[in-house]
Scaffold this active site. Structure first.
Site, PDB file in Angstrom:
ATOM      1  N   ALA A  70       0.868  -1.173   0.000  1.00 24.79           N
ATOM      2  CA  ALA A  70       0.000   0.000   0.000  1.00 24.79           C
ATOM      3  C   ALA A  70       0.907   1.227   0.000  1.00 24.79           C
ATOM      4  CB  ALA A  70      -0.876  -0.013   1.242  1.00 24.79           C
ATOM      5  N   GLY A 115       0.603  -4.987   0.767  1.00 25.50           N
ATOM      6  CA  GLY A 115      -0.516  -5.096  -0.170  1.00 25.50           C
ATOM      7  C   GLY A 115      -0.163  -5.847  -1.454  1.00 25.50           C
ATOM      8  N   GLU A 118      -0.614  -9.332  -0.546  1.00 27.31           N
ATOM      9  CA  GLU A 118      -2.064  -9.507  -0.354  1.00 27.31           C
ATOM     10  C   GLU A 118      -2.795  -9.574  -1.698  1.00 27.31           C
ATOM     11  OE1 GLU A 118      -2.080  -6.167   2.435  1.00 27.31           O
ATOM     12  OE2 GLU A 118      -3.061  -7.493   3.875  1.00 27.31           O
ATOM     13  N   GLU A 138       4.350  -5.030   7.548  1.00 30.96           N
ATOM     14  CA  GLU A 138       3.599  -3.942   8.188  1.00 30.96           C
ATOM     15  C   GLU A 138       3.970  -3.689   9.642  1.00 30.96           C
ATOM     16  OE1 GLU A 138       2.299  -6.132   6.136  1.00 30.96           O
ATOM     17  OE2 GLU A 138       0.932  -5.145   4.730  1.00 30.96           O
TER      18      GLU A 138
HETATM   19  N1  COA Z   1       4.586   3.178  -0.583  1.00 28.83           N
HETATM   20  C1  COA Z   1       5.017   4.341  -1.116  1.00 28.83           C
HETATM   21  N2  COA Z   1       6.144   4.480  -1.798  1.00 28.83           N
HETATM   22  C2  COA Z   1       6.897   3.378  -1.954  1.00 28.83           C
HETATM   23  C3  COA Z   1       6.538   2.132  -1.410  1.00 28.83           C
HETATM   24  C4  COA Z   1       5.320   2.063  -0.709  1.00 28.83           C
HETATM   25  N3  COA Z   1       4.873   0.929  -0.196  1.00 28.83           N
HETATM   26  N4  COA Z   1       7.492   1.242  -1.717  1.00 28.83           N
HETATM   27  C5  COA Z   1       8.434   1.903  -2.428  1.00 28.83           C
HETATM   28  N5  COA Z   1       8.065   3.197  -2.559  1.00 28.83           N
HETATM   29  C6  COA Z   1       8.793   4.256  -3.251  1.00 28.83           C
HETATM   30  C7  COA Z   1       9.974   4.757  -2.437  1.00 28.83           C
HETATM   31  O1  COA Z   1       9.545   5.717  -1.471  1.00 28.83           O
HETATM   32  C8  COA Z   1      10.834   5.348  -3.505  1.00 28.83           C
HETATM   33  O2  COA Z   1      10.293   6.591  -3.870  1.00 28.83           O
HETATM   34  P1  COA Z   1      11.305   7.865  -4.124  1.00 28.83           P
HETATM   35  O3  COA Z   1      12.152   7.435  -5.288  1.00 28.83           O
HETATM   36  O4  COA Z   1      10.368   8.989  -4.430  1.00 28.83           O
HETATM   37  O5  COA Z   1      12.097   8.029  -2.853  1.00 28.83           O
HETATM   38  C9  COA Z   1      10.600   4.405  -4.696  1.00 28.83           C
HETATM   39  O6  COA Z   1       9.370   3.749  -4.439  1.00 28.83           O
HETATM   40  C10 COA Z   1      11.682   3.350  -4.843  1.00 28.83           C
HETATM   41  O7  COA Z   1      11.789   2.665  -3.608  1.00 28.83           O
HETATM   42  P2  COA Z   1      13.161   2.514  -2.804  1.00 28.83           P
HETATM   43  O8  COA Z   1      12.810   2.269  -1.368  1.00 28.83           O
HETATM   44  O9  COA Z   1      14.067   3.645  -3.108  1.00 28.83           O
HETATM   45  O10 COA Z   1      13.740   1.167  -3.457  1.00 28.83           O
HETATM   46  P3  COA Z   1      14.748   0.127  -2.802  1.00 28.83           P
HETATM   47  O11 COA Z   1      15.175  -0.777  -3.902  1.00 28.83           O
HETATM   48  O12 COA Z   1      15.798   0.801  -1.995  1.00 28.83           O
HETATM   49  O13 COA Z   1      13.857  -0.730  -1.768  1.00 28.83           O
HETATM   50  C11 COA Z   1      11.885  -1.930  -1.070  1.00 28.83           C
HETATM   51  C12 COA Z   1      12.811  -1.536  -2.236  1.00 28.83           C
HETATM   52  C13 COA Z   1      10.672  -2.655  -1.637  1.00 28.83           C
HETATM   53  C14 COA Z   1      12.643  -2.859  -0.090  1.00 28.83           C
HETATM   54  C15 COA Z   1      11.454  -0.658  -0.291  1.00 28.83           C
HETATM   55  O14 COA Z   1      10.927   0.263  -1.253  1.00 28.83           O
HETATM   56  C16 COA Z   1      10.395  -0.891   0.755  1.00 28.83           C
HETATM   57  O15 COA Z   1      10.685  -1.384   1.825  1.00 28.83           O
HETATM   58  N6  COA Z   1       9.140  -0.474   0.451  1.00 28.83           N
HETATM   59  C17 COA Z   1       8.052  -0.542   1.391  1.00 28.83           C
HETATM   60  C18 COA Z   1       7.569  -1.934   1.599  1.00 28.83           C
HETATM   61  C19 COA Z   1       6.475  -1.967   2.632  1.00 28.83           C
HETATM   62  O16 COA Z   1       6.681  -1.718   3.817  1.00 28.83           O
HETATM   63  N7  COA Z   1       5.260  -2.286   2.192  1.00 28.83           N
HETATM   64  C20 COA Z   1       4.115  -2.405   3.022  1.00 28.83           C
HETATM   65  C21 COA Z   1       3.364  -1.155   3.011  1.00 28.83           C
HETATM   66  S1  COA Z   1       1.928  -1.248   4.055  1.00 28.83           S
END
Ligand code: COA
Length: 261
Positions: A70, A115, A118, A138
């Site tokens: 999400a 999500g 999910e 989460e």
């Molecule tokens: N919501 C909003 N933005 C997200 C996102 C999310 N769930 N997941 C990734 N993004 C965005 C990042 O903020 C970043 O945006 P920016 O370039 O404007 O800073 C972009 O997507 C790229 O992500 P980034 O974190 O830089 O990539 P990474 O390769 O370093 O890491 C992940 C990849 C998937 C490990 C990391 O993005 C992450 O942990 N995301 C969240 C996962 C999460 O907690 N999901 C559950 C949400 S309820």
């Protein structure tokens, strides 16, 4: 074939009636904001009505992610009531996917977090490409899975493994997803959609009414009562300090400091 236009999705159907529905926000790792949820709902409603579409493959745009969860930016400001509504909204869209009368196959081509896992779990079958990473992180945001993950993960991998994954916020790679039954098949990167099409072609040799009734009958055995509780707990967490800290820490690219409040 009808043409469908969306801001955050692509929907293309081949000559066999197999549609590929792609979540298309690669710069945000296909994170599910409210536009994606609205468009997913609209897409599924169109798919149900469109006789040219007989099976659907769901995947993510870009090299890195299926769906990274999400949209944390949208979650960050929610209060209790809004949080509960948000969870119910995601659950409703994913119920439409789970209850779609046409086979829905997820091709997990990278991160499927929160999500994203999910969404994959709401589909009828999952194919993991070798770079797939499943997870429900989460709790690391001071939150719980809110789009059905607390209910569907135990159905797919058993309660113990699901508890471990949800409570640690841990990740599962393709091989483990296959071993635990979370994914039915593994494919090389870029080959998942082809594998899904092979499966879909086998299914589509059968009567479409029988497929729809089979989906309905299988789902009937998995009707669980915990979805409302999931939404309620999700909402309650939205008013905790830990949730504000966890989601703010992600957006500020730092580690959270949880205080248990
Ligand atoms: N919501 C909003 N933005 C997200 C996102 C999310 N769930 N997941 C990734 N993004 C965005 C990042 O903020 C970043 O945006 P920016 O370039 O404007 O800073 C972009 O997507 C790229 O992500 P980034 O974190 O830089 O990539 P990474 O390769 O370093 O890491 C992940 C990849 C998937 C490990 C990391 O993005 C992450 O942990 N995301 C969240 C996962 C999460 O907690 N999901 C559950 C949400 S309820």
């Amino acid at each position: 074939m009808k043409d469908y236009t969306f801001d955050t999705l692509l929907l293309e159907t081949d000559e066999n009636g197999i549609a590929v529905l792609t979540i298309n926000r690669p710069d945000k790792l296909n994170a599910l904001n409210n536009t994606v949820l609205d468009e997913l709902e609209e897409a599924i409603e169109n798919i149900e009505k469109d006789d040219d579409i007989r099976a659907v493959i769901v995947t993510g745009a870009g090299e890195k992610a299926f769906v990274a969860g999400a949209d944390i930016k949208e979650l960050n400001t929610l209060n209790k009531k809004q949080g509960e509504k948000q969870s119910e909204r995601g659950q409703k869209v994913f119920f439409k996917i789970e209850n779609c009368s046409k086979p829905m196959i997820a091709v997990v081509n990278g991160y499927a977090l929160g999500g994203g896992s999910e969404l994959a779990m709401a589909c009828h079958i999952r194919i993991a490409e070798e770079n797939a990473v499943f997870g429900l992180p989460e709790v690391g945001l001071g939150l719980i899975p809110g789009y059905g993950g607390t209910q569907r993960l135990p159905q797919l991998v058993g309660k113990s493994k699901a508890m471990e994954m949800i409570l640690t916020g841990g990740q599962m790679k393709a091989e483990e997803a296959y071993q635990t039954g979370l994914a039915g098949h593994i494919a090389e990167p870029g080959k998942g959609v082809g594998k899904a099409k092979e499966l879909a072609v086998k299914m589509l040799k059968n009567g479409p009414v029988a497929l729809a009734k089979a989906i309905k009958a299988v789902n009937a055995g998995y009707r669980v009562k915990g979805f409302a509780d999931e939404a309620e707990q999700f909402g309650e967490l939205c008013e905790t300090e830990d949730f504000k800290e966890g989601t703010s820490a992600f957006l500020e690219k730092r580690k959270p400091n949880f205080r248990g409040r």
